[in-house]
Design a protein around this motif. Structure first.
Motif, mmCIF file in Angstrom:
data_model
loop_
_atom_site.group_PDB
_atom_site.id
_atom_site.type_symbol
_atom_site.label_atom_id
_atom_site.label_comp_id
_atom_site.label_asym_id
_atom_site.label_seq_id
_atom_site.Cartn_x
_atom_site.Cartn_y
_atom_site.Cartn_z
ATOM 1 N N GLU A 1 0.748 -1.233 -0.175
ATOM 2 C CA GLU A 1 -0.090 -0.129 0.051
ATOM 3 C C GLU A 1 0.916 1.130 0.087
ATOM 4 O O GLU A 1 0.379 2.413 -0.819
ATOM 5 N N LYS A 2 1.955 1.226 0.896
ATOM 6 C CA LYS A 2 2.769 2.489 0.948
ATOM 7 C C LYS A 2 3.502 2.819 -0.304
ATOM 8 O O LYS A 2 3.511 3.845 -0.759
ATOM 9 N N THR A 3 4.089 1.838 -1.175
ATOM 10 C CA THR A 3 4.789 2.115 -2.475
ATOM 11 C C THR A 3 3.918 2.163 -3.464
ATOM 12 O O THR A 3 4.233 2.691 -4.569
ATOM 13 N N GLY A 4 2.453 1.528 -3.502
ATOM 14 C CA GLY A 4 1.661 1.473 -4.733
ATOM 15 C C GLY A 4 1.875 0.586 -5.531
ATOM 16 O O GLY A 4 0.996 0.789 -6.567
ATOM 17 N N TYR A 5 2.376 -0.181 -5.345
ATOM 18 C CA TYR A 5 2.764 -1.532 -6.171
ATOM 19 C C TYR A 5 1.789 -2.625 -5.897
ATOM 20 O O TYR A 5 0.955 -2.494 -4.931
ATOM 21 N N THR A 6 1.395 -3.518 -6.874
ATOM 22 C CA THR A 6 0.199 -4.443 -6.442
ATOM 23 C C THR A 6 1.107 -5.807 -6.335
ATOM 24 O O THR A 6 2.399 -6.076 -6.656
ATOM 25 N N SER A 7 0.299 -6.831 -5.732
ATOM 26 C CA SER A 7 0.955 -8.128 -5.346
ATOM 27 C C SER A 7 1.466 -8.684 -6.787
ATOM 28 O O SER A 7 2.485 -9.520 -6.874
ATOM 29 N N GLN A 8 0.788 -8.422 -7.709
ATOM 30 C CA GLN A 8 0.897 -8.989 -9.033
ATOM 31 C C GLN A 8 2.191 -8.593 -9.737
ATOM 32 O O GLN A 8 2.948 -9.373 -10.189
ATOM 33 N N ILE B 1 14.215 2.416 -5.010
ATOM 34 C CA ILE B 1 15.163 3.132 -4.436
ATOM 35 C C ILE B 1 15.452 4.357 -5.349
ATOM 36 O O ILE B 1 15.717 3.828 -6.475
ATOM 37 N N HIS B 2 15.561 5.590 -4.870
ATOM 38 C CA HIS B 2 15.926 6.544 -5.610
ATOM 39 C C HIS B 2 17.240 6.344 -6.387
ATOM 40 O O HIS B 2 18.286 5.981 -5.850
ATOM 41 N N ARG C 1 20.426 2.153 7.171
ATOM 42 C CA ARG C 1 20.853 2.877 6.524
ATOM 43 C C ARG C 1 19.456 3.883 5.895
ATOM 44 O O ARG C 1 18.333 3.362 5.795
ATOM 45 N N GLU C 2 19.800 5.098 5.514
ATOM 46 C CA GLU C 2 19.035 6.100 5.208
ATOM 47 C C GLU C 2 18.861 6.221 3.642
ATOM 48 O O GLU C 2 20.003 6.328 3.099
ATOM 49 N N TYR C 3 17.719 6.021 2.965
ATOM 50 C CA TYR C 3 17.522 5.813 1.681
ATOM 51 C C TYR C 3 16.332 6.739 1.102
ATOM 52 O O TYR C 3 15.458 6.719 2.037
ATOM 53 N N THR C 4 16.225 7.347 -0.125
ATOM 54 C CA THR C 4 15.082 7.663 -0.570
ATOM 55 C C THR C 4 14.249 6.896 -1.401
ATOM 56 O O THR C 4 14.722 6.029 -2.096
ATOM 57 N N ASP D 1 3.981 6.097 -8.243
ATOM 58 C CA ASP D 1 3.520 7.232 -8.897
ATOM 59 C C ASP D 1 4.650 8.283 -8.944
ATOM 60 O O ASP D 1 4.517 9.358 -9.564
ATOM 61 N N GLY D 2 5.803 7.846 -8.462
ATOM 62 C CA GLY D 2 6.843 9.049 -8.870
ATOM 63 C C GLY D 2 7.364 9.997 -7.546
ATOM 64 O O GLY D 2 8.436 10.452 -7.293
#
Length: 333
Positions: free
Chosen positions: A193-200, A212-213, A236-239, A244-245
């Motif tokens: 849900e957080k990243t906007g991707y689907t299980s498929q 990852i940026h 570690r800290e990452y963006t 959706d960008g």
């Protein structure tokens, strides 16, 4: 059933049916039905022995016919199983098995040991099972006991895995697993849900670098390789880049994913630290404003930590009293 070849055939056919399932109830249903059918018995009962810290109890966990509890026969069968006040009394009872007896109404019972698990009771109408046959059942009974133990262990592991899977799915942080190449093999609902991707999309082969940026790809790839070599590395800290960008800062914790003593990838937790970053910026702005206000007002400042005894004196405060800052000890303890 006195003829030896016929008895061997019966034992062989029973043994074929014992342990056919990893589900305890299903396994016992198949096994006990085989006992009853091949030995011409009318009732089969399995007791499990539970050894607690203070007492030992034998609990009926399975019976055929299933309505046994409702029958008049049940109180008599319950009385067949004695109370055990110690491990010693249990072992003494086991050493005297098998036991035969008549419970009335031409019902003949046989109590046999299920090693390290419990007891098997078979009830036959009209006459007893032959002594030789009961003796030859010992190996099959041992196999039934082993199957009971195996089923119980399997169901406990399965229950634990299901509980763990449920916890992973409802965890309010982004949990993911990757293979050695970085392909995402699992992500909990919150991460999806957080990243906007689907299980498929995950099943189609999403690589962890996709979220990852690009500016962090080099350091992320280097840390990914290091994480496969050792556990308990600092976060570690990452963006993170959503589908959706849009982006958000994340703190990532990783450990090696080990199955069957083999490293299969990484398991990680991503924590959205957007609010933390906002608060850090607010603190920076507040600090900058305070410093500007102090400089503009020519005021002196001191700050005493009562718990540690440490005191901060600004340079202006020292100068106002005619001291150099190096002459003042930053401690009043």
């Amino acid at each position: 059933m006195s003829k030896l070849p016929e008895q061997i055939q019966v034992l062989y056919e029973i043994s074929l049916e014992v342990g056919k399932s990893l589900k305890l109830y299903e396994m016992l249903k198949i096994s006990i039905n085989a006992y009853l059918k091949k030995l011409d018995c009318i009732t089969g009962i399995v007791y499990r022995v539970d050894s607690g810290k203070s007492d030992i109890s034998a609990e009926m966990i399975f019976s055929i016919p299933y309505a046994l509890v409702a029958k008049k026969l049940f109180p008599e069968i319950e009385n067949l199983m004695p109370e055990f006040d110690s491990e010693r009394s249990l072992n003494a009872y086991r050493s005297n098995l098998p036991v035969k007896g008549n419970s009335g109404e031409e019902l003949f019972f046989h109590i046999m040991d299920l090693p390290d698990y419990g007891f098997l009771i078979l009830i036959k109408k009209g006459n007893y099972l032959a002594d030789g046959l009961i003796k030859n059942l010992e190996d099959i009974n041992a196999r039934l006991a082993f199957s009971c133990i195996s089923c119980t262990s399997y169901e406990a592991i399965e229950e634990s895995e299901l509980r763990n899977l449920y916890q992973q799915k409802v965890l309010p942080e982004m949990l993911y697993e990757t293979d050695l190449s970085g392909k995402v093999t699992f992500a909990n609902n919150y991460a999806i849900e957080k990243t906007g991707y689907t299980s498929q999309e995950l099943q189609n082969g999403l690589n962890i670098l996709n979220i990852i940026h690009p500016d962090d790809h080099e350091i992320f790839t280097r840390n990914f390789s290091i994480s496969l070599e050792q556990d308990n590395l600092p976060p570690r800290e990452y963006t993170v880049v959503k589908k959706d960008g849009t982006i958000f800062p994340s703190l990532v914790y990783t450990n090696r994913l080990i199955k069957n003593d083999k490293i299969e990838g990484l398991i990680g937790v991503m924590v959205d630290i957007s609010d933390l970053k906002k608060n850090e910026r607010k603190l920076e702005i507040y600090t900058e404003r305070l410093e500007l206000a102090l400089i503009g007002s020519s005021a002196g400042l001191w700050d005493w930590n009562i718990q540690t005894g440490h005191v901060y004196f600004s340079e202006r405060w020292c100068n106002m009293l005619g001291y150099d800052i190096s002459e003042i000890e930053p401690d009043v303890s």
